[in-house]
Write a protein that holds these residues in place. Structure first.
Motif, short mmCIF file in Angstrom:
data_model
loop_
_atom_site.label_atom_id
_atom_site.label_comp_id
_atom_site.label_asym_id
_atom_site.label_seq_id
_atom_site.Cartn_x
_atom_site.Cartn_y
_atom_site.Cartn_z
N ILE A 52 0.86 -1.17 0.00
CA ILE A 52 0.00 0.00 0.00
C ILE A 52 0.90 1.23 0.00
CG2 ILE A 52 -1.84 1.25 1.17
CD1 ILE A 52 -2.71 -1.42 2.39
N LYS A 53 0.67 2.11 -0.96
CA LYS A 53 1.49 3.32 -1.06
C LYS A 53 0.61 4.55 -1.19
CE LYS A 53 2.30 2.57 -5.98
NZ LYS A 53 3.31 2.35 -7.00
N VAL A 54 1.18 5.68 -0.77
CA VAL A 54 0.49 6.96 -0.84
C VAL A 54 1.07 7.76 -2.00
CG1 VAL A 54 -0.02 9.11 0.34
CG2 VAL A 54 0.06 7.00 1.64
N LEU A 55 0.21 8.18 -2.89
CA LEU A 55 0.56 9.09 -3.98
C LEU A 55 0.02 10.46 -3.58
CD1 LEU A 55 -0.49 6.79 -6.97
CD2 LEU A 55 1.76 7.01 -5.91
N PRO A 56 0.36 11.50 -4.31
CA PRO A 56 -0.12 12.83 -3.91
C PRO A 56 -1.63 12.95 -3.74
CG PRO A 56 1.61 13.03 -5.53
CD PRO A 56 1.28 11.56 -5.43
N VAL A 60 -2.98 3.74 -2.90
CA VAL A 60 -3.11 2.63 -3.82
C VAL A 60 -2.66 1.33 -3.15
CG1 VAL A 60 -2.38 1.68 -6.05
CG2 VAL A 60 -2.67 4.16 -5.77
N ALA A 61 -3.49 0.31 -3.26
CA ALA A 61 -3.15 -1.00 -2.71
C ALA A 61 -3.00 -1.99 -3.86
CB ALA A 61 -4.24 -1.48 -1.77
N HIS A 95 5.11 7.22 -0.95
CA HIS A 95 5.47 6.61 0.32
C HIS A 95 4.81 5.23 0.43
CE1 HIS A 95 6.46 6.10 4.49
NE2 HIS A 95 5.19 6.07 4.84
N VAL A 96 5.60 4.20 0.68
CA VAL A 96 5.07 2.84 0.81
C VAL A 96 4.77 2.59 2.28
CG1 VAL A 96 5.48 0.39 0.41
CG2 VAL A 96 6.36 2.09 -1.21
N LEU A 97 3.49 2.61 2.62
CA LEU A 97 3.06 2.47 4.02
C LEU A 97 3.34 1.09 4.59
CD1 LEU A 97 -0.35 4.25 3.63
CD2 LEU A 97 1.53 5.06 5.03
#
Length: 108
Positions: A52-56, A60-61, A95-97
């Motif tokens: 799971i990562k955060v884009l601006p 997205v998972a 950022h990859v949570l």
């Protein structure tokens, strides 16, 4: 104290594996953005192949079956992540949570 830490670690590992079995691209897309971040933290360093990562503007998972889904971050909100570094850092557009950490862990 060591026994308590081991037990706590086992409980966390078991609960994250159990949760990983219930989350998929269909259930993830129904989350709001705050729940998506909470879910990512629950699945930190999981063994299920979930990233799971955060884009601006989205979270997205991607799942082990290759399917992915995303949750929009409202335009008036943003995600701030702080990962302290001593020796080096890197630009972090995405950022990859579920896996990203700084150099300083478990320190106050």
């Amino acid at each position: 104290m060591i026994k308590k830490n081991i037990l706590l670690g086992l409980i966390i590992a078991f609960s994250s594996q159990s949760y990983a079995a219930t989350i998929n691209s269909e259930t993830f897309k129904d989350l709001d953005y705050k729940s998506a971040v909470t879910t990512a933290h629950t699945l930190y360093k999981n063994n299920e192949g979930i990233m799971i990562k955060v884009l601006p503007n989205r979270i997205v998972a991607t799942f082990s079956d290759g399917k992915s889904s995303s949750v929009a971050i409202p335009k008036d909100q943003f995600f701030l992540s702080i990962a302290p570094y001593i020796n080096s850092s890197h630009p972090c557009t995405n950022h990859v949570l579920t896996g990203c950490t700084g150099e300083i862990k478990n320190q106050v």
